[in-house]
Design an enzyme around this catalytic site. Sequence first.
Site, short mmCIF file in Angstrom:
data_model
loop_
_atom_site.label_atom_id
_atom_site.label_comp_id
_atom_site.label_asym_id
_atom_site.label_seq_id
_atom_site.Cartn_x
_atom_site.Cartn_y
_atom_site.Cartn_z
N ASP A 45 -6.48 0.89 1.36
CA ASP A 45 -6.53 1.11 2.80
C ASP A 45 -7.90 0.68 3.32
OD1 ASP A 45 -8.21 3.04 1.82
OD2 ASP A 45 -7.08 4.75 2.59
N LYS A 101 0.83 -1.21 0.00
CA LYS A 101 0.00 0.00 0.00
C LYS A 101 0.86 1.25 0.00
CE LYS A 101 -2.17 1.26 3.81
NZ LYS A 101 -1.87 2.68 4.19
#
Length: 211
Positions: A138, A119
């Site tokens: 997320d 991420k």
Amino acid sequence: MKKNITNIIELLKQEYPEATCSLDFTSPWEMAIAVVLSAQCTDERVNKITPNIFAKYKTPKDFNNMDIKELEGLIYSCGFYKNKAKNIKMLAKEVEEKYNGKLPDNIDELVDLPGIGRKSANVIMLEAFNKPVGIAVDTHAKRVSNRIGLSNEKEPIKIEQDLLKIVPKKYLKDVNHLFVFHGRKLCKAKSPTCDACPINKYCNYFKKGNV
């Protein structure tokens, strides 16, 4: 769902024209530090901390030479400060020694760095290098993707792979920002405002009457 994704993204772009990265930075290295600090911490809090840090410590070499106790003190209010300080020190050492003090602009190299997961690497590639190659998933992107029906997976990396199959490349730079803003504003974890949602006609959660 693939035929609807362009409509979904365009509607969200109309709803959130201000959707951009919330972290403040002036270089790829600063972006890397910011994303490490943002784990389980708000971007707002990170932005309050980083100016004081970057005013004195600007490069991987600076962080590599910094005493870890001083670093812990500077980032204490971000939470998990001991672990984050350890990761930042290891990150600085590796970037300094392996990449001559320059953060790599390759996602495969980024994900191998201490404290940088998939991420974070996606965020850095997009924000610091303007090279979107994936989608940062997320908690907001996960929730929005699952509710709409873009992915039924629970693991972020699997959700990302599902999204990459349907999201046109030209929208890779927009998707995470839009999902984050949508998750914060309307598609909240508790009590989502589905009746006011601009994409509810495409949403499985809404159509199944979960509101």
